[in-house]
Design a protein around this motif. Structure first.
Motif, PDB file in Angstrom:
ATOM      1  N   UNK A 184       0.837  -1.198   0.000  1.00  0.00           N
ATOM      2  CA  UNK A 184       0.000   0.000   0.000  1.00  0.00           C
ATOM      3  C   UNK A 184       0.873   1.249   0.000  1.00  0.00           C
ATOM      4  N   UNK A 185       0.273   2.394   0.253  1.00  0.00           N
ATOM      5  CA  UNK A 185       1.037   3.630   0.413  1.00  0.00           C
ATOM      6  C   UNK A 185       1.858   3.538   1.691  1.00  0.00           C
ATOM      7  N   UNK A 186       3.141   3.880   1.589  1.00  0.00           N
ATOM      8  CA  UNK A 186       4.052   3.716   2.720  1.00  0.00           C
ATOM      9  C   UNK A 186       4.815   5.002   3.006  1.00  0.00           C
ATOM     10  N   UNK A 187       5.127   5.199   4.267  1.00  0.00           N
ATOM     11  CA  UNK A 187       5.865   6.379   4.711  1.00  0.00           C
ATOM     12  C   UNK A 187       7.365   6.134   4.550  1.00  0.00           C
ATOM     13  N   UNK A 188       7.847   6.239   3.322  1.00  0.00           N
ATOM     14  CA  UNK A 188       9.272   6.045   3.041  1.00  0.00           C
ATOM     15  C   UNK A 188       9.884   7.366   2.567  1.00  0.00           C
ATOM     16  N   UNK A 283      28.212  10.272  -1.709  1.00  0.00           N
ATOM     17  CA  UNK A 283      29.324  10.820  -0.922  1.00  0.00           C
ATOM     18  C   UNK A 283      28.924  12.149  -0.294  1.00  0.00           C
ATOM     19  N   UNK A 284      29.019  12.212   1.011  1.00  0.00           N
ATOM     20  CA  UNK A 284      28.665  13.439   1.715  1.00  0.00           C
ATOM     21  C   UNK A 284      27.175  13.623   1.907  1.00  0.00           C
ATOM     22  N   UNK A 285      26.375  12.645   1.462  1.00  0.00           N
ATOM     23  CA  UNK A 285      24.928  12.755   1.586  1.00  0.00           C
ATOM     24  C   UNK A 285      24.431  12.397   2.973  1.00  0.00           C
ATOM     25  N   UNK A 286      23.150  12.494   3.182  1.00  0.00           N
ATOM     26  CA  UNK A 286      22.553  12.199   4.483  1.00  0.00           C
ATOM     27  C   UNK A 286      21.973  10.796   4.473  1.00  0.00           C
ATOM     28  N   UNK A 287      21.821  10.261   5.650  1.00  0.00           N
ATOM     29  CA  UNK A 287      21.168   8.971   5.818  1.00  0.00           C
ATOM     30  C   UNK A 287      19.679   9.228   6.030  1.00  0.00           C
ATOM     31  N   UNK A 288      18.864   8.807   5.064  1.00  0.00           N
ATOM     32  CA  UNK A 288      17.428   9.075   5.130  1.00  0.00           C
ATOM     33  C   UNK A 288      16.695   8.096   6.044  1.00  0.00           C
ATOM     34  N   UNK A 289      17.289   6.945   6.312  1.00  0.00           N
ATOM     35  CA  UNK A 289      16.646   5.968   7.182  1.00  0.00           C
ATOM     36  C   UNK A 289      15.476   5.269   6.508  1.00  0.00           C
ATOM     37  N   UNK A 290      14.639   4.656   7.320  1.00  0.00           N
ATOM     38  CA  UNK A 290      13.508   3.893   6.792  1.00  0.00           C
ATOM     39  C   UNK A 290      12.254   4.745   6.635  1.00  0.00           C
ATOM     40  N   UNK A 291      12.084   5.745   7.504  1.00  0.00           N
ATOM     41  CA  UNK A 291      10.848   6.516   7.519  1.00  0.00           C
ATOM     42  C   UNK A 291      10.950   7.792   6.688  1.00  0.00           C
ATOM     43  N   UNK A 292       9.803   8.172   6.144  1.00  0.00           N
ATOM     44  CA  UNK A 292       9.708   9.433   5.436  1.00  0.00           C
ATOM     45  C   UNK A 292       9.221  10.538   6.349  1.00  0.00           C
ATOM     46  N   UNK A 293       8.547  11.526   5.758  1.00  0.00           N
ATOM     47  CA  UNK A 293       8.147  12.725   6.498  1.00  0.00           C
ATOM     48  C   UNK A 293       6.724  12.657   7.042  1.00  0.00           C
ATOM     49  N   UNK A 294       6.119  11.451   7.025  1.00  0.00           N
ATOM     50  CA  UNK A 294       4.696  11.373   7.357  1.00  0.00           C
ATOM     51  C   UNK A 294       4.422  10.485   8.569  1.00  0.00           C
ATOM     52  N   UNK A 295       5.319  10.506   9.534  1.00  0.00           N
ATOM     53  CA  UNK A 295       5.135   9.686  10.733  1.00  0.00           C
ATOM     54  C   UNK A 295       3.809   9.980  11.438  1.00  0.00           C
ATOM     55  N   UNK A 296       3.438  11.248  11.491  1.00  0.00           N
ATOM     56  CA  UNK A 296       2.219  11.625  12.200  1.00  0.00           C
ATOM     57  C   UNK A 296       0.950  11.139  11.548  1.00  0.00           C
TER      58      UNK A 296
END
Length: 334
Positions: A184-188, A283-296
């Motif tokens: 389904x739609x996922x918070x990535x 190189x020099x980028x950020x670690x985005x992790x598993x979650x996106x911006x829609x935790x709430x």
């Protein structure tokens, strides 16, 4: 001996959550993605669980790189028991606003990446006559929506490829299994790194689920691979059923709602660095992790998933409930 699991797209989103899930279960994991920051951090997280983990920077759109990655995994960790195809990229835009090169790139990563990886690992699994390949799909493997023509085309292609390969393995009476998990739609993090030409910030169509829901479904499918596919989330089930029953009606509904439902109320970030050509965590980028911006806005559980994974028990409970209701109705009539 520990299970050996390889996961593409392992640096973020579904792949990152799947790495954590398999490591938590005690599997040794091989992590494949183009970037380095998220990939190395994901491998470190896995090692904290006491398992072996290797990070292999790889562009799955390059068949030679994929072949080399598979060779390294088998030489360092041992025979691959489970391969999980997750890696993808996309473009959020109307079809007219996507260039031929962009469409080709999405197809190479999101579809051919699955094909190349399956080719490379399958020939080794054939030598042992065992192994499982999990193709991570989407409700969009059946139902195209506006603004995602390249992604929907790739997912539809994976679905056809999966079905064809599965029937061949069944014909051979092979002990190698392939299964597909429709998400389904996922918070990535994809909505923060995908190439977007939308006026507003891209978002998954609500309701939204956390990537851990997807990871649990992948692990379950790997444990029960004889089933041809799994649906995750009530919205996936409802979408696929509606598309089978009334696809034309769904066309018109998506034409009305599909543009606004895939955008937030905020303007797009002009400084967003898309991962179409280069990894977002290079190189020099950020670690985005598993979650996106829609935790709430996201759900940690799916009742539909529980039923799908426990359908004998669910059927028994439903039968008892129906029997009780029937007995009660009969008693009233008396």
């Amino acid at each position: 001996m520990s299970q050996v699991v390889a996961i593409t797209g392992a640096s973020g989103g579904i792949g990152r959550a799947a790495v954590r899930e398999f490591a938590r279960r005690g599997a040794d994991v091989a992590l494949i993605a183009r970037g380095t920051v998220g990939l190395e951090n994901a491998a470190a997280e896995a090692r904290e669980q006491g398992v072996r983990a290797i990070a292999i920077p790889t562009d799955v759109a390059d068949a030679d790189q994929v072949e080399a990655a598979v060779e390294r995994i088998e030489s360092e960790l041992g025979p691959i028991d489970v391969w999980v195809n997750v890696a993808f990229t996309s473009v959020f835009a109307k079809f007219d606003d996507i260039s031929p090169d962009e469409f080709r790139r999405v197809t190479e990563v999101s579809y051919l990446g699955y094909v190349y990886a399956t080719m490379a690992v399958l020939k080794r699994m054939r030598e042992r006559d065992r192994g499982t390949i999990v193709q991570v799909g989407s409700a969009l493997a059946y139902r195209g929506i506006p603004l995602q023509s390249a992604y929907c085309g790739a997912k539809h292609a994976i679905q056809g490829f999966h079905e064809s390969l599965r029937t061949e393995l069944l014909h051979e009476r092979s002990n190698i299994h392939v299964t597909m998990v429709q998400m389904p739609a996922l918070n990535t993090p994809q909505f923060s790194w995908v190439l977007s030409r939308l006026p507003k910030h891209a978002q998954p169509v609500p309701p939204i689920y956390q990537p851990e829901v997807a990871a649990r479904a992948i692990a379950y499918a790997a444990d029960h691979p004889k089933r041809r596919e799994y649906w995750v989330g009530s919205t996936t089930a409802l979408t696929l059923i509606a598309n089978a029953v009334a696809p034309g009606l769904l066309d018109r509904y998506l034409a009305r709602t599909g543009f606004s439902s895939q955008q937030t109320g905020e303007l797009s970030d002009e400084d967003q660095q898309p991962n179409l050509w280069e990894p977002a965590d290079g190189a020099g980028g950020r670690d985005f992790g598993a979650h996106g911006a829609f935790d709430g806005k996201s759900r940690n559980q799916s009742s539909q998933q529980w039923v799908a994974h426990h359908y004998p028990q669910a059927a028994a409970v439903a039968a008892v409930g129906l029997a009780g209701a029937a007995a009660l109705a009969l008693g009233r009539r008396r």
